[in-house]
Design a protein around this motif. Structure first.
Motif, PDB file in Angstrom:
ATOM      1  N   ARG A   2     -89.047 -77.574 -37.118  1.00 20.39           N
ATOM      2  CA  ARG A   2     -88.537 -76.785 -36.012  1.00 20.39           C
ATOM      3  C   ARG A   2     -89.654 -75.919 -35.469  1.00 20.39           C
ATOM      4  O   ARG A   2     -90.373 -75.265 -36.221  1.00 20.39           O
ATOM      5  N   HIS A  53     -86.246 -73.965 -28.658  1.00 21.05           N
ATOM      6  CA  HIS A  53     -86.488 -74.459 -30.009  1.00 21.05           C
ATOM      7  C   HIS A  53     -86.480 -75.981 -29.972  1.00 21.05           C
ATOM      8  O   HIS A  53     -85.600 -76.575 -29.362  1.00 21.05           O
ATOM      9  N   LEU A  54     -87.457 -76.583 -30.600  1.00 25.78           N
ATOM     10  CA  LEU A  54     -87.523 -78.034 -30.698  1.00 25.78           C
ATOM     11  C   LEU A  54     -87.408 -78.410 -32.171  1.00 25.78           C
ATOM     12  O   LEU A  54     -88.228 -77.996 -32.990  1.00 25.78           O
ATOM     13  N   ALA A  66     -87.596 -81.604 -34.119  1.00 27.04           N
ATOM     14  CA  ALA A  66     -87.934 -83.018 -33.990  1.00 27.04           C
ATOM     15  C   ALA A  66     -88.872 -83.433 -35.118  1.00 27.04           C
ATOM     16  O   ALA A  66     -89.675 -82.635 -35.599  1.00 27.04           O
ATOM     17  N   ARG A 118     -92.028 -86.201 -31.986  1.00 25.39           N
ATOM     18  CA  ARG A 118     -93.032 -85.406 -31.265  1.00 25.39           C
ATOM     19  C   ARG A 118     -94.120 -86.305 -30.663  1.00 25.39           C
ATOM     20  O   ARG A 118     -94.574 -86.072 -29.553  1.00 25.39           O
TER      21      ARG A 118
END
Length: 53
Positions: free
Chosen positions: A2, A18-19, A21, A26
């Motif tokens: 995260r 917020h990512l 992945a 990515r």
């Protein structure tokens, strides 16, 4: 994994995002999408397996 980052648009608007992945996700995003990533993998000769999603 995260990661938190800030999105800015023309210095007029800002938001925190917020990512969440995986490393592979990515890489796909950084390549410009799944098609571009797949083409890049084929050109590099890395022989990556197709995504299961």
């Amino acid at each position: 994994m995260r990661k938190e980052f800030t999105v800015r648009v023309n210095d007029e608007w800002e938001a925190t995002a917020h990512l969440d992945a995986s490393e592979r996700e990515r890489e796909i995003l950084a390549a410009g999408g799944k098609l571009s990533w797949t083409k890049q993998q084929a050109q590099d000769g890395s022989g990556a397996a197709p995504a299961d999603d």
